[in-house]
Design an enzyme around this catalytic site. Structure first.
Site, PDB file in Angstrom:
ATOM      1  N   SER A 405      97.696  59.567 -30.611  1.00 24.71           N
ATOM      2  CA  SER A 405      97.778  59.332 -29.167  1.00 24.71           C
ATOM      3  C   SER A 405      96.957  58.118 -28.727  1.00 24.71           C
ATOM      4  O   SER A 405      97.284  56.994 -29.085  1.00 24.71           O
ATOM      5  CB  SER A 405      97.356  60.599 -28.420  1.00 24.71           C
ATOM      6  OG  SER A 405      97.803  60.556 -27.086  1.00 24.71           O
ATOM      7  N   LYS A 430     101.999  60.251 -32.131  1.00 25.31           N
ATOM      8  CA  LYS A 430     102.088  60.934 -30.831  1.00 25.31           C
ATOM      9  C   LYS A 430     102.042  59.890 -29.733  1.00 25.31           C
ATOM     10  O   LYS A 430     101.009  59.338 -29.432  1.00 25.31           O
ATOM     11  CB  LYS A 430     100.925  61.929 -30.672  1.00 25.31           C
ATOM     12  CG  LYS A 430     100.791  62.507 -29.269  1.00 25.31           C
ATOM     13  CD  LYS A 430     102.006  63.327 -28.898  1.00 25.31           C
ATOM     14  CE  LYS A 430     101.848  63.945 -27.520  1.00 25.31           C
ATOM     15  NZ  LYS A 430     101.934  62.996 -26.432  1.00 25.31           N
TER      16      LYS A 430
END
Length: 491
Positions: A405, A430
């Site tokens: 992320s 992600k």
């Protein structure tokens, strides 16, 4: 109402208070939203812009020097004892506004004659359905279409839903059918705890509200009980006018939340307006930041002591990440570091905006940090660096399969702009963006509405980022690799 989660790590639905929780098998949703998606489900959204975080207006905390002493967040000066800086100093009471109590009484009388909306079980299900219909991004190509979604709605509402718990179960199954692990249902209790999550350090959660004239006001959405803001008398619905003397007109709620952030025990000055007509209050608050520094660092010597390397470990991107990274870089430079290693292994993310601002520290002005994509054409955004880089020294970024992320945003931004080589394992992958919406019964839904794309136009989600080297290379190899990368970009 739409609430936007400020972190990209998973939330534990059963823990209280709400704090980022990290699970290696499933890095969480990235919690940034687009202001452009504000049109979605108008009846559920307060005003037109309710996001706590907005990627369309990216903040940049100015740093005139690397030195920590020049960072306004690091001031430890106590508040002035003068009346002007008192917690309860009223700057003005507009004379052209009606009495606040009279105005409240009028509103109460008007409410007596307003028909009360009945929240039906079918209505709650339909509300959740509409959010997905307007905003959901099918990031994994499950062939979601408005037509199949419409049929599902027709099938669900063909029979009466006899209880609220049954309505919630229907919504859970409906969202599960999308095949997206990040799109999910929140109970009223889960949503309530989430809406009070504090990323400011003073105990408030902000939202953007339309003023009816095309502009937005920043208002207090929720307060943390016994927080500095609560004790000072800030109320839900109060408007934030300025932070440390900076007018916040036109700024997104994340920009202002970021201005409010700083190390624990430091101070921040606010101007707030109560209600629609004032009074305006000047407040000095001491931050109570629970976040611990995610940064550790040391100086390493290589090649018989001829090369000094600054090693920095970043465990997560919280409210202190960027500021403490700047301090660490300065201290390592002062000790003679001429090369740097930033270790993002096992860093599952955190505050996405903190990751974006960290990446900016190493990029040239105008370099692309990240692109965002969504169903709404207005949500196609490009985030750019807006200052000169903190260092120009060769940089290695260490990554592994638990780098996710916000960490992947940093790694890809530095890699694609030829500022660093990546060393280690392919990252997790992600790169999705979620929004959180409140339903009329106080429950909520988390919906995937967009995704990140790297500066080289690679979709992070699912595939991750392949490193340049599996093992640490020699520094001559690093310099050669970065040089070739720059030549290739210019050609």
């Amino acid at each position: 109402m739409r609430l936007l989660l400020p972190f990209s790590s998973p939330l534990s639905a059963t823990s209280s208070p709400v704090t980022p929780q990290f699970f290696p098998e499933s890095p969480p949703p990235s919690q940034i939203d687009y202001s452009a998606l504000s049109k979605i489900l108008k009846k559920s959204v307060i005003g037109t812009l309710t996001g706590a975080l907005s990627l369309t207006l990216v903040f940049s905390s100015p740093i005139s020097s690397v030195a920590a002493a020049n960072d306004p967040y690091l001031s430890l000066n106590p508040p002035s004892s003068s009346i002007d800086s008192s917690l309860n100093h009223f700057d003005s009471v507009p004379e052209d506004c009606p009495n606040e109590e009279e105005e409240a009484d009028t509103e109460m009388q008007d409410d007596d004659f307003k028909p009360q909306l009945v929240v039906t079980n079918e209505g709650i299900v339909e509300e959740a359905w509409e959010i997905v219909n307007d905003a959901f991004l099918d990031s994994r190509n499950h062939s979601w279409t408005p037509e199949t979604w419409q049929k599902q709605k027709d099938d669900i509402l063909a029979n009466p839903i006899k209880s609220r718990s049954k309505a919630h179960e229907v919504i859970k199954k409906m969202l599960a059918s999308l095949g997206d692990q990040y799109t999910r249902f929140l109970t009223p209790d889960e949503f309530s705890r989430m809406s009070k999550y504090d990323i400011t350090g003073i105990g408030i959660n902000l939202r953007e509200v339309s003023d009816g004239g095309g502009n937005v006001k920043l208002k207090v959405l929720g307060l943390v009980l016994d927080s500095p803001a609560d004790i000072a008398g800030v109320k839900q619905g109060d408007e934030i006018l300025s932070v440390n003397g900076v007018d916040v007109s036109g700024k997104s709620s994340f920009e202002v939340s970021s201005l409010l952030q700083g190390p624990s025990k430091t101070y921040v000055d606010l101007k707030v307006k109560h209600g629609n007509c004032g009074p305006v209050k000047s407040i000095k608050l001491q931050r109570q930041v629970n976040a611990k520094t995610p940064v550790s660092y040391r100086l390493e010597k290589f090649e018989n002591g001829n090369i000094s390397v600054g090693y920095i470990r970043l465990k997560e991107f919280n409210a202190l990440a960027r500021k403490d990274l700047v301090i660490a870089m300065k201290r390592l430079q002062d000790k003679g570091a001429s090369y740097f290693v930033m270790d993002l292994r096992d860093n599952l993310g955190g505050l996405v905006q903190a990751g974006i601002e960290t990446a900016k520290l190493f990029l040239d002005e105008g370099d692309t940090v990240i692109y965002t994509a969504g169903r709404d054409p207005e949500a196609q955004k490009t985030v750019l660096a807006d200052k000169k880089p903190l260092i120009t020294s060769p940089l290695i970024v260490m990554v592994n399969n638990r780098t996710a992320s916000a960490s992947e945003i940093v790694a890809s931004a530095l890699h694609d702009n030829c500022k660093a080589v990546l060393v280690g394992e392919r990252t997790y992958g992600k790169g999705l963006i979620q929004s959180v919406y409140e339903l009329r019964d106080g429950s909520g839904v988390v919906v995937t509405v967009g995704k990140y794309v790297t500066p080289n136009h690679m979709d992070i989600n699912g595939g991750g980022i392949e490193p340049d080297f599996r093992n640490l290379p020699a520094w001559d190899e690093v310099k050669e690799h970065l040089s070739k990368c720059n030549i290739f970009q210019r050609s």
